[in-house]
Design a protein around this motif. Structure first.
Motif, PDB file in Angstrom:
ATOM      1  N   VAL A  90     106.319  51.483  33.781  1.00  0.00           N
ATOM      2  CA  VAL A  90     105.251  52.363  33.303  1.00  0.00           C
ATOM      3  C   VAL A  90     104.291  52.758  34.417  1.00  0.00           C
ATOM      4  O   VAL A  90     103.850  53.912  34.488  1.00  0.00           O
ATOM      5  CB  VAL A  90     104.481  51.678  32.154  1.00  0.00           C
ATOM      6  CG1 VAL A  90     103.269  52.510  31.738  1.00  0.00           C
ATOM      7  CG2 VAL A  90     105.399  51.451  30.971  1.00  0.00           C
ATOM      8  N   SER A  91     103.948  51.810  35.282  1.00  0.00           N
ATOM      9  CA  SER A  91     102.916  52.061  36.303  1.00  0.00           C
ATOM     10  C   SER A  91     103.489  51.792  37.690  1.00  0.00           C
ATOM     11  O   SER A  91     103.170  50.779  38.321  1.00  0.00           O
ATOM     12  CB  SER A  91     101.701  51.170  36.061  1.00  0.00           C
ATOM     13  OG  SER A  91     101.229  51.309  34.744  1.00  0.00           O
ATOM     14  N   ARG A  92     104.309  52.670  38.163  1.00  0.00           N
ATOM     15  CA  ARG A  92     104.986  52.441  39.439  1.00  0.00           C
ATOM     16  C   ARG A  92     104.022  52.387  40.614  1.00  0.00           C
ATOM     17  O   ARG A  92     104.271  51.702  41.596  1.00  0.00           O
ATOM     18  CB  ARG A  92     106.034  53.525  39.659  1.00  0.00           C
ATOM     19  CG  ARG A  92     107.160  53.506  38.625  1.00  0.00           C
ATOM     20  CD  ARG A  92     108.199  54.550  38.923  1.00  0.00           C
ATOM     21  NE  ARG A  92     109.269  54.539  37.927  1.00  0.00           N
ATOM     22  CZ  ARG A  92     110.317  55.357  37.950  1.00  0.00           C
ATOM     23  NH1 ARG A  92     110.430  56.258  38.920  1.00  0.00           N
ATOM     24  NH2 ARG A  92     111.240  55.283  37.017  1.00  0.00           N
ATOM     25  N   ARG A  93     102.918  53.124  40.535  1.00  0.00           N
ATOM     26  CA  ARG A  93     102.000  53.185  41.670  1.00  0.00           C
ATOM     27  C   ARG A  93     101.046  52.000  41.718  1.00  0.00           C
ATOM     28  O   ARG A  93     100.570  51.641  42.779  1.00  0.00           O
ATOM     29  CB  ARG A  93     101.199  54.492  41.628  1.00  0.00           C
ATOM     30  CG  ARG A  93     102.065  55.737  41.865  1.00  0.00           C
ATOM     31  CD  ARG A  93     101.194  56.966  41.955  1.00  0.00           C
ATOM     32  NE  ARG A  93     101.987  58.156  42.256  1.00  0.00           N
ATOM     33  CZ  ARG A  93     101.480  59.366  42.410  1.00  0.00           C
ATOM     34  NH1 ARG A  93     100.161  59.556  42.267  1.00  0.00           N
ATOM     35  NH2 ARG A  93     102.269  60.389  42.684  1.00  0.00           N
ATOM     36  N   ASP A  94     100.730  51.440  40.578  1.00  0.00           N
ATOM     37  CA  ASP A  94      99.790  50.317  40.549  1.00  0.00           C
ATOM     38  C   ASP A  94     100.256  49.303  39.507  1.00  0.00           C
ATOM     39  O   ASP A  94      99.672  49.171  38.432  1.00  0.00           O
ATOM     40  CB  ASP A  94      98.370  50.809  40.229  1.00  0.00           C
ATOM     41  CG  ASP A  94      97.315  49.757  40.539  1.00  0.00           C
ATOM     42  OD1 ASP A  94      97.697  48.638  40.944  1.00  0.00           O
ATOM     43  OD2 ASP A  94      96.113  50.038  40.374  1.00  0.00           O
ATOM     44  N   VAL A  95     101.333  48.611  39.861  1.00  0.00           N
ATOM     45  CA  VAL A  95     101.924  47.641  38.936  1.00  0.00           C
ATOM     46  C   VAL A  95     100.943  46.512  38.629  1.00  0.00           C
ATOM     47  O   VAL A  95     100.812  46.075  37.484  1.00  0.00           O
ATOM     48  CB  VAL A  95     103.230  47.076  39.511  1.00  0.00           C
ATOM     49  CG1 VAL A  95     103.812  46.011  38.593  1.00  0.00           C
ATOM     50  CG2 VAL A  95     104.244  48.197  39.727  1.00  0.00           C
ATOM     51  N   ALA A  96     100.235  46.032  39.653  1.00  0.00           N
ATOM     52  CA  ALA A  96      99.345  44.882  39.475  1.00  0.00           C
ATOM     53  C   ALA A  96      98.265  45.157  38.439  1.00  0.00           C
ATOM     54  O   ALA A  96      97.937  44.290  37.622  1.00  0.00           O
ATOM     55  CB  ALA A  96      98.709  44.503  40.809  1.00  0.00           C
ATOM     56  N   ALA A  97      97.692  46.368  38.454  1.00  0.00           N
ATOM     57  CA  ALA A  97      96.607  46.688  37.524  1.00  0.00           C
ATOM     58  C   ALA A  97      97.074  46.624  36.078  1.00  0.00           C
ATOM     59  O   ALA A  97      96.297  46.294  35.174  1.00  0.00           O
ATOM     60  CB  ALA A  97      96.050  48.073  37.841  1.00  0.00           C
ATOM     61  N   THR A  98      98.342  46.928  35.857  1.00  0.00           N
ATOM     62  CA  THR A  98      98.892  46.868  34.492  1.00  0.00           C
ATOM     63  C   THR A  98      99.389  45.475  34.145  1.00  0.00           C
ATOM     64  O   THR A  98      99.188  44.985  33.026  1.00  0.00           O
ATOM     65  CB  THR A  98     100.054  47.876  34.348  1.00  0.00           C
ATOM     66  OG1 THR A  98      99.588  49.176  34.687  1.00  0.00           O
ATOM     67  CG2 THR A  98     100.612  47.878  32.933  1.00  0.00           C
TER      68      THR A  98
END
Length: 205
Positions: A94-102
């Motif tokens: 879902v969040s390829r650019r900011d995996v950690a935030a998700t």
């Protein structure tokens, strides 16, 4: 995560070499040939490609698939681990650019729930009775280790502490759950201390 995943494989190798007798009790066991032919190469690939979210996500996905194939013979902590790993795979998609935030908020919530459930499951008459609780044994061994350093006077408080051991164990796990949810930096030190206190006890070896 890589070290944690490699631990069972190293454990099997040490036992095969006759260097370690019993084996780890609190890690995902190595059950099948697929662990060696699929999971281990993916874990190593994730270690060699630390910047590759895809490599790590595929390794997590393989873990989830093997966990699912092992049902209903999986430990409860494996189920919690599978939930966290599923959350990482979903975050990677879902969040390829900011995996950690998700991923990190979901992982923290799942970890807090896991410790809360572990404490809740101990709210039984057998566990809360110091005569039948494993907490009594763990606290007795902890007191023995402390007495070797602080002196035999520690045993003066033993009867009182051993009677309280089951309630203290439940309180500690609920406390860890709260720390994970509300104070993650404190949680890291408290969780490491909590598990090391258990891991170093002779009853585990």
């Amino acid at each position: 995560w890589i070290v944690h995943q490699l631990a069972p494989f190293v454990d099997v190798a040490l036992r095969a070499a006759g260097l370690y007798g019993q084996g780890l009790l609190d890690h995902r066991p190595v059950r099948a040939a697929g662990d060696w032919s699929v999971r281990l190469p993916l874990i190593i690939a994730a270690a060699l490609l630390p910047r590759s979210t895809a490599a790590l996500a595929v390794a997590h996905l393989a873990n989830v698939a093997y966990w699912f194939s092992a049902l209903s013979q999986a430990w409860d902590h494996e189920c919690w681990a599978a939930l966290v790993e599923t959350a990482f795979v979903a975050a990677a998609v879902v969040s390829r650019r900011d995996v950690a935030a998700t991923f990190l908020p979901a992982a923290r919530a799942a970890t807090a729930a896991a410790y809360a459930c572990a404490a809740f499951w101990k709210l039984t008459t057998a566990f809360l009775d110091a005569r039948t609780s494993c907490a009594t044994l763990l606290f007795a061994e902890t007191l023995h280790a402390v007495a070797r350093v602080a002196g035999p006077r520690v045993w003066d408080a033993a009867p009182f502490l051993l009677r309280l051991a089951p309630a203290l164990a439940v309180g500690l796990e609920f406390g860890v759950a709260g720390a994970v949810a509300l104070a993650p930096r404190l949680a890291v030190s408290s969780v490491v201390t909590f598990h090391l206190m258990i891991d170093v006890l002779p009853v585990n070896y």
